[in-house]
Design an enzyme around this catalytic site. Structure first.
Site, PDB file in Angstrom:
ATOM      1  N   GLY A  67       0.850  -1.197   0.000  1.00  0.00           N
ATOM      2  CA  GLY A  67       0.000   0.000   0.000  1.00  0.00           C
ATOM      3  C   GLY A  67       0.880   1.240   0.000  1.00  0.00           C
ATOM      4  O   GLY A  67       0.568   2.239   0.640  1.00  0.00           O
ATOM      5  N   GLY A 115      -0.694   4.529  -0.947  1.00  0.00           N
ATOM      6  CA  GLY A 115      -1.932   4.886  -0.240  1.00  0.00           C
ATOM      7  C   GLY A 115      -1.760   6.069   0.695  1.00  0.00           C
ATOM      8  O   GLY A 115      -0.648   6.526   0.982  1.00  0.00           O
ATOM      9  N   LYS A 121      -5.987  -1.345  11.469  1.00  0.00           N
ATOM     10  CA  LYS A 121      -7.369  -1.712  11.702  1.00  0.00           C
ATOM     11  C   LYS A 121      -8.187  -1.466  10.433  1.00  0.00           C
ATOM     12  O   LYS A 121      -7.726  -0.714   9.597  1.00  0.00           O
ATOM     13  CB  LYS A 121      -7.926  -0.953  12.892  1.00  0.00           C
ATOM     14  CG  LYS A 121      -8.287   0.519  12.616  1.00  0.00           C
ATOM     15  CD  LYS A 121      -9.052   1.070  13.770  1.00  0.00           C
ATOM     16  CE  LYS A 121     -10.295   1.758  13.369  1.00  0.00           C
ATOM     17  NZ  LYS A 121     -10.168   3.040  12.730  1.00  0.00           N
ATOM     18  N   ASP A 153      -3.022   0.158  16.999  1.00  0.00           N
ATOM     19  CA  ASP A 153      -4.095   1.049  17.421  1.00  0.00           C
ATOM     20  C   ASP A 153      -3.380   2.371  17.660  1.00  0.00           C
ATOM     21  O   ASP A 153      -2.703   2.540  18.679  1.00  0.00           O
ATOM     22  CB  ASP A 153      -4.744   0.535  18.711  1.00  0.00           C
ATOM     23  CG  ASP A 153      -5.954   1.377  19.073  1.00  0.00           C
ATOM     24  OD1 ASP A 153      -5.823   2.620  19.056  1.00  0.00           O
ATOM     25  OD2 ASP A 153      -7.022   0.820  19.354  1.00  0.00           O
ATOM     26  N   HIS A 154      -3.511   3.297  16.711  1.00  0.00           N
ATOM     27  CA  HIS A 154      -2.621   4.467  16.772  1.00  0.00           C
ATOM     28  C   HIS A 154      -2.861   5.313  18.022  1.00  0.00           C
ATOM     29  O   HIS A 154      -2.007   6.083  18.419  1.00  0.00           O
ATOM     30  CB  HIS A 154      -2.706   5.300  15.492  1.00  0.00           C
ATOM     31  CG  HIS A 154      -3.910   6.189  15.423  1.00  0.00           C
ATOM     32  ND1 HIS A 154      -5.107   5.779  14.928  1.00  0.00           N
ATOM     33  CD2 HIS A 154      -4.091   7.473  15.824  1.00  0.00           C
ATOM     34  CE1 HIS A 154      -5.979   6.762  14.998  1.00  0.00           C
ATOM     35  NE2 HIS A 154      -5.392   7.805  15.546  1.00  0.00           N
ATOM     36  N   GLU A 181     -14.958  14.638  17.299  1.00  0.00           N
ATOM     37  CA  GLU A 181     -14.288  15.192  16.114  1.00  0.00           C
ATOM     38  C   GLU A 181     -15.205  16.149  15.373  1.00  0.00           C
ATOM     39  O   GLU A 181     -16.397  15.860  15.219  1.00  0.00           O
ATOM     40  CB  GLU A 181     -13.969  14.073  15.117  1.00  0.00           C
ATOM     41  CG  GLU A 181     -12.936  13.094  15.549  1.00  0.00           C
ATOM     42  CD  GLU A 181     -12.716  12.051  14.462  1.00  0.00           C
ATOM     43  OE1 GLU A 181     -11.973  12.330  13.513  1.00  0.00           O
ATOM     44  OE2 GLU A 181     -13.323  10.973  14.549  1.00  0.00           O
ATOM     45  N   HIS A 218     -10.163   2.014  19.729  1.00  0.00           N
ATOM     46  CA  HIS A 218      -9.529   3.092  20.497  1.00  0.00           C
ATOM     47  C   HIS A 218     -10.151   3.259  21.887  1.00  0.00           C
ATOM     48  O   HIS A 218      -9.451   3.344  22.888  1.00  0.00           O
ATOM     49  CB  HIS A 218      -9.648   4.426  19.757  1.00  0.00           C
ATOM     50  CG  HIS A 218      -9.144   4.381  18.349  1.00  0.00           C
ATOM     51  ND1 HIS A 218      -8.011   3.698  17.985  1.00  0.00           N
ATOM     52  CD2 HIS A 218      -9.611   4.936  17.201  1.00  0.00           C
ATOM     53  CE1 HIS A 218      -7.807   3.849  16.683  1.00  0.00           C
ATOM     54  NE2 HIS A 218      -8.769   4.593  16.187  1.00  0.00           N
ATOM     55  N   LYS A 274     -18.652  12.088  14.958  1.00  0.00           N
ATOM     56  CA  LYS A 274     -18.110  12.942  13.896  1.00  0.00           C
ATOM     57  C   LYS A 274     -19.005  14.177  13.801  1.00  0.00           C
ATOM     58  O   LYS A 274     -20.160  14.157  14.212  1.00  0.00           O
ATOM     59  CB  LYS A 274     -18.152  12.195  12.564  1.00  0.00           C
ATOM     60  CG  LYS A 274     -17.272  10.952  12.588  1.00  0.00           C
ATOM     61  CD  LYS A 274     -16.295  10.943  11.437  1.00  0.00           C
ATOM     62  CE  LYS A 274     -15.404   9.740  11.451  1.00  0.00           C
ATOM     63  NZ  LYS A 274     -14.025  10.040  11.857  1.00  0.00           N
TER      64      LYS A 274
HETATM   65  C1  BG6 Z   1      -9.245   6.431  13.010  1.00  0.00           C
HETATM   66  C2  BG6 Z   1     -10.654   6.410  12.521  1.00  0.00           C
HETATM   67  O1  BG6 Z   1      -8.881   5.190  13.541  1.00  0.00           O
HETATM   68  O2  BG6 Z   1      -9.113   7.417  14.013  1.00  0.00           O
HETATM   69  C3  BG6 Z   1     -11.066   7.782  12.012  1.00  0.00           C
HETATM   70  O3  BG6 Z   1     -10.775   5.454  11.485  1.00  0.00           O
HETATM   71  C4  BG6 Z   1     -10.830   8.828  13.060  1.00  0.00           C
HETATM   72  O4  BG6 Z   1     -12.431   7.787  11.615  1.00  0.00           O
HETATM   73  C5  BG6 Z   1      -9.419   8.734  13.582  1.00  0.00           C
HETATM   74  O5  BG6 Z   1     -11.056  10.097  12.476  1.00  0.00           O
HETATM   75  C6  BG6 Z   1      -9.230   9.652  14.752  1.00  0.00           C
HETATM   76  O6  BG6 Z   1      -7.884   9.666  15.093  1.00  0.00           O
HETATM   77  P1  BG6 Z   1      -7.226  10.964  15.681  1.00  0.00           P
HETATM   78  O7  BG6 Z   1      -5.846  10.531  16.018  1.00  0.00           O
HETATM   79  O8  BG6 Z   1      -7.281  12.001  14.616  1.00  0.00           O
HETATM   80  O9  BG6 Z   1      -8.045  11.353  16.866  1.00  0.00           O
END
Ligand code: BG6
Length: 498
Positions: A18, A21, A158, A187-188, A226, A250, A350
């Protein structure tokens, strides 16, 4: 600077499926650049980006340069860029094309020799989930998954499945080729500074940890809000919704770090084991609880930053009668000795009125014996862990007002600072990529955590699928549907916006 021995173990080739991407361009490449900048990238290292489009190394490197220019937290430093540029390669092939894997194998061997990487590999799957199995199978069939005397790590973005069954199936497929210790499920959120700080705050401060239970805590609120809508990701989001997109991963990860017992030590498995127990202890959602403790929402039209925005159903690739939730609020209980009776409220959505991720710990009120009598409203102690865009800790407590005889004022201690660049940024990926190279899986989800999270999420998702909702039910730019406020108000509580 890392020492020579550590550097040797970190030596590797990182193969990114990817390569053209969004994730690679916006997060991974800027993260790699910043690792070079901070002198954390191992000396013996190379990157092979794989994509379907035809391009030369030179063209690809130019694109990466643009991405770094746009998304890196550090400005381009020519020497750092040249260091990274020269170790990035582009390889064109379609993931279904078996010859491509052979081509990759030969190429990696060549690079191993050139960069002295000892055969270590990171395979990073930055692709749509439908390709995960296919690629892993390709790696296995073409003898790419294991090298003698070297390590291989598989990194999976994910979503990890779309429910318990698909997640199990995927995991079984991965396990046929890679064992659990080689699989890094990203899981960032776990790469974010304040999420890692939860453990330090809790376990390095007598004042917090000794009060960290149902005895002193009235409720806990976790909000990931968000202002962004679904943007160009409508196709993915429509099949996902807020439960799968944010809660199953998350939010449950954050919840488990807030609520877990102190691990016996700081080793990866000790921490993961305690996190898992929290998810397993979440009280089952009976039908009554599903009715009363779960709120779904979907945004209608509204105004964000003074500009009108469309409703979810009017976004690109979204059907006009979509029933996908763009907002969820839940009240849940963790049934163990520490937490029984203390509700956890979580919400995510969102197109909300603000972008803010935070954890609010609300402490119990004091008896109104000495103070707070005669019409005083008691302002509770709050500990707020601000994840983004403010990063830091906020604490609220009561003191005597200096200027009056006996008034009590709520005092706010705030160590947080505004950081407009936090969010789903390369920074989190820097930490995570570095940990992958070091072989430290603490900030990645173990399979049983993922499994327990799906068991929890599936029940709520199934409920949503069966129920009819009157969507849209909140305006873009608001803080979600009215019902999300009622969820707390029945117990005299409220969402804190501090
Ligand atoms: C991602 C989701 O894992 O996390 C997104 O797929 C979301 O929809 C994003 O906007 C939010 O991450 P962060 O770090 O911008 O709060």
């Amino acid at each position: 600077m890392i020492n020579e021995e550590a550097n040797k173990n970190l030596s590797a080739i990182m193969v990114i499926f990817g390569g053209t991407g969004d994730l690679t361009q916006r997060k991974l490449m800027p993260a790699l650049y910043n690792l070079v900048y901070d002198r954390l990238l191992p000396e013996n290292f190379a990157v092979v980006a794989i994509g379907r489009k035809n391009k030369t190394d030179r063209q690809y490197r130019d694109e990466v340069f643009e991405s770094i220019n746009m998304y890196s937290r550090n400005k381009i430093d020519v020497r750092c860029w040249e260091r990274l540029r020269d170790i990035i390669y582009y390889l064109q092939f379609d993931f279904t094309d078996q010859e491509g894997y052979e081509k990759l194998r030969h190429f990696l061997k060549e690079l191993d020799e050139k960069y002295n990487t000892g055969g270590n590999r990171v395979f990073y799957l930055a692709v749509a989930p439908e390709y995960f199995e296919l690629i892993v199978q390709g790696l296995s069939e073409h003898r790419l998954a294991h090298q003698n005397g070297a390590w291989t790590r598989l990194v999976i973005e994910k979503p990890f499945g779309r429910d318990l069954n698909t997640a199990r199936r995927l995991n079984n497929k991965l396990n046929e080729v890679f064992d659990e210790s080689s699989i890094y499920r990203i899981d960032h959120y776990l790469g974010k500074e304040m999420i890692q700080n939860i453990m330090v705050l809790r376990f390095c401060n007598t004042v917090f940890e000794s009060l960290w239970s149902n005895k002193y805590i009235d409720n806990v609120q976790i909000s990931l809000c968000e202002q962004n809508g679904v943007g160009t990701r409508g196709g993915y989001y429509e099949n996902s919704g807020a439960m799968r997109d944010m809660v199953q991963n998350h939010i449950l990860q954050i919840l488990s770090m807030v609520a877990m017992e102190p691990p016996v030590n700081l080793k990866t498995e000790s921490i993961r084991t305690e996190k898992l127990k929290v998810i397993q202890a979440i009280e089952d959602f009976t039908n009554e609880k599903l009715r009363n403790n779960v709120v779904f929402g979907q945004y209608g039209r509204g105004v964000i930053d003074g500009k009108p925005v469309v409703s979810y159903r009017e976004e690109e690739n979204i059907p006009p009668k979509s029933t996908t939730e763009t907002f969820v609020a839940l009240k849940l209980h963790i049934n163990n000795f520490r937490w029984a009776g203390t509700p956890f409220y979580i919400r995510t959505g969102k197109r909300m009125g603000k972008t803010s991720s935070e954890i609010v710990i609300q402490f119990k009120e004091l008896p109104e014996i000495l103070y707070f009598k005669e019409g005083y409203v008691q302002v509770p102690n709050l500990l707020v862990i601000r994840i983004q865009p403010n990063v830091g800790v906020f604490f609220q407590f009561n003191t005597k007002d200096f200027s009056t005889y006996n008034d009590i004022v709520s005092t706010k201690m705030d160590t947080s600072y505004y950081n407009p660049t936090t969010g789903n940024t390369p920074e989190a990926y820097e930490r995570l990529i570095y940990d992958i190279l070091r072989g430290d899986a603490t900030l990645f989800s173990r399979w049983d955590e993922v499994e327990a999270s799906w068991i929890f999420a599936d029940k709520i998702i199934e409920y949503r699928a069966k129920k009819k909702f009157d969507f849209p039910n909140y305006n873009a730019g608001s803080m979600g549907p009215a019902k999300a406020f009622e969820l707390l108000a029945v117990n005299g509580r409220r969402w804190w916006e501090v």
